[in-house]
Design an enzyme around this catalytic site. Structure first.
Site, mmCIF file in Angstrom:
data_model
loop_
_atom_site.group_PDB
_atom_site.id
_atom_site.type_symbol
_atom_site.label_atom_id
_atom_site.label_comp_id
_atom_site.label_asym_id
_atom_site.label_seq_id
_atom_site.Cartn_x
_atom_site.Cartn_y
_atom_site.Cartn_z
ATOM 1 N N LYS A 23 5.734 4.889 -6.065
ATOM 2 C CA LYS A 23 4.482 4.141 -5.915
ATOM 3 C C LYS A 23 4.493 2.929 -6.841
ATOM 4 O O LYS A 23 4.910 3.019 -8.001
ATOM 5 C CB LYS A 23 3.310 5.065 -6.239
ATOM 6 N N SER A 49 -5.193 6.049 -3.664
ATOM 7 C CA SER A 49 -4.397 4.844 -3.791
ATOM 8 C C SER A 49 -2.910 5.049 -3.479
ATOM 9 O O SER A 49 -2.148 4.068 -3.429
ATOM 10 C CB SER A 49 -4.527 4.280 -5.210
ATOM 11 N N SER A 59 -6.233 10.126 -5.807
ATOM 12 C CA SER A 59 -5.328 9.177 -5.147
ATOM 13 C C SER A 59 -4.085 9.783 -4.521
ATOM 14 O O SER A 59 -3.373 9.096 -3.789
ATOM 15 C CB SER A 59 -4.905 8.090 -6.141
#
Length: 474
Positions: free
Chosen positions: A82, A157, A181
């Site tokens: 990520k 996220s 997230s």
């Protein structure tokens, strides 16, 4: 016919060790799928094709030189990172136009763990700016979309990570979770997402621990893959404010994912901690379906009152605003930030040290009141989200309204970031429109072994990994 991306990470690693598949074949397969499908999915911000192929060639040499039992557990398995965590020598944008030219000069500790385990890094997955929103739309990459309906958001996220795994662009992915997230996009994309116990995975050497809301964790198609990644990613380093209790000597999380959980006592509630938020009927149906399955499997399920009362949102939002300010942005680059982060950062600058301390103290007081109400139970069942996947652009509004819409979408997940408990989103339900809806199980502190055993039992009773969207087969 079985395709390479139908294999789990465990199966891929075994095939590499047995010399049935080469790391270069695996890397080429996934890079080709990224090239073919990512313009529609928006899973990646940066793809590092040549670097990934070089990593795969080095892994292949190691396979030929070492005995299978000496090979690391993820050798040759692609694991995207990520874009909130740094990967040495690779563009590191934080999902922000303010950092489009930034290059990482070191690995996050968790990335180092994955590197040591033999993972191949195909690139950096899509994330909203600074990970602040619960959806993945930014100014540096296309929106991340759930593979089940490309008009709908993958959540956030870790939306790019979830889209990559659910769309067959990666077997597993690294994510992070500061308010849901990992679990939010896991629910929206129909995969398994695990937020570990606070302190299980170090944020060193770059990210501050603060009050411990955020942690890295895995997004996977199967529970066993998540357990394997948790074994690899778990690390504590000197200077960490929080450390989770280690497993007993000789045990692994993967061992626990292969064990029967026994008869458990499970609490449940579905009332959001945020007043005035409505839970969608499809979400309620998923929650009730999961309850029935738990009862059928022999567990004792009891209704409890929600452990958190009103006022939690105001305290959490104060801390969230301050977290948005912790990343230094050069003054001349502030104009490139998205409105939600400019709004959060302006709010944080208006707060006093006392305001922040009062919010942090208030959250701890509520944790001290809530945890004893959950301690009699092995796990707590709630919805993951209040709504099914929402359209791309659903959150477009002025910042205050955007924050309100995000709160109405995700009123459950942040509770367990505040307490620090481990928490998973499990894809047990699909709507009549073939949209996935996750349910959330949260365990006791250090309770990942029980959560993994229970999740694996649910997976065996209602398998989901073979249920794939159309793009998977293209």
């Amino acid at each position: 016919m079985t395709e390479m991306h139908d294999l789990t990470a465990i199966e891929l690693a075994r095939a590499v060790r047995n010399r049935e598949l080469s790391p270069t074949e695996i890397a080429d397969h996934y890079l080709a799928r990224i090239d073919r499908h990512d313009t529609r999915l928006g899973a990646f911000i940066t793809v590092i094709q040549e670097s990934a192929r070089e990593q795969a060639r080095k892994a292949e040499k190691r396979v030929l030189q070492d005995a299978p039992e000496n090979l690391p557990p993820l050798l040759g398995v692609p694991v995207p990172i990520k874009d909130l965590d740094p990967l040495t020598g690779v563009r590191h944008t934080y999902g922000s136009q303010a950092f489009t030219d930034n290059t990482a000069d070191g690995d996050a500790a968790v990335v180092g763990q994955l590197r040591a385990a033999g993972a191949v890094f195909p690139g950096k997955t899509n994330t909203p700016e600074f990970g602040s929103p619960c959806y993945t739309e930014n100014d540096v990459a296309p929106p991340a979309r759930t593979p089940w309906d490309l008009t709908l958001s993958a959540g956030g996220s870790s939306g790019g990570a979830a889209a990559a795994v659910a769309g067959g662009l990666a077997p597993v992915a690294h994510g992070s979770d500061g308010g849901g997230s990992i679990r939010i996009p896991a629910s929206a994309c129909g995969i398994f997402g695990l937020k570990p116990t606070r302190g299980r995975i170090s944020a060193a050497p770059f990210a501050p621990d603060l009050i411990g809301l955020a942690t890295a964790g895995p997004l996977t198609r199967t529970v066993a893959d998540a357990a394997l990644l948790l074994d690899v990613m778990s690390v504590n380093l000197p200077g960490d404010y929080y450390t989770a209790p280690p497993l007993p000597e000789g045990e692994t999380f993967l061992d626990h994912a292969r064990r029967d959980p026994g008869r458990l006592r499970i609490a449940r509630f579905r009332a959001p901690a945020v007043p005035g938020v409505d839970v969608h009927p499809d979400v309620i149906a998923a929650y009730e379906s999961a309850t029935r399955l738990l009862v059928q499997l022999g567990h004792d399920v009891e209704e409890i009152d929600p452990p958190f009362g009103p006022g939690l949102l105001d305290l959490f939002s104060t801390v969230w605003a301050v977290m948005a300010l912790t990343l230094p942005v050069p003054a001349e680059r502030e104009q490139h930030l998205r409105p939600i982060n400019r709004w959060l950062r302006e709010r944080a600058r208006s707060l006093s040290a006392y305001d922040y301390a009062r919010a942090a103290i208030g959250l701890q007081q509520r944790v001290r009141a809530a945890l004893p109400r959950m301690l009699p139970y092995d796990a707590v069942l709630t919805p993951t989200l209040a709504l099914p996947p929402v359209p791309v652009g659903h959150f477009d509004a002025d910042p205050a309204e955007e924050f309100a819409r995000m709160t109405a979408f995700t009123p459950f997940t942040s509770m367990f970031n505040i307490t620090g408990q481990p928490s998973v989103s499990i894809p047990l339900y699909w709507t009549e429109r073939e949209l996935p809806i996750g349910v959330m199980l949260s365990g006791q502190m250090g309770g990942e072994p029980t959560l993994l055993s229970l999740s694996a039992q649910l997976e065996a009773a209602r398998p989901w990994a073979g249920r794939t969207p159309q793009i998977w087969r293209e």
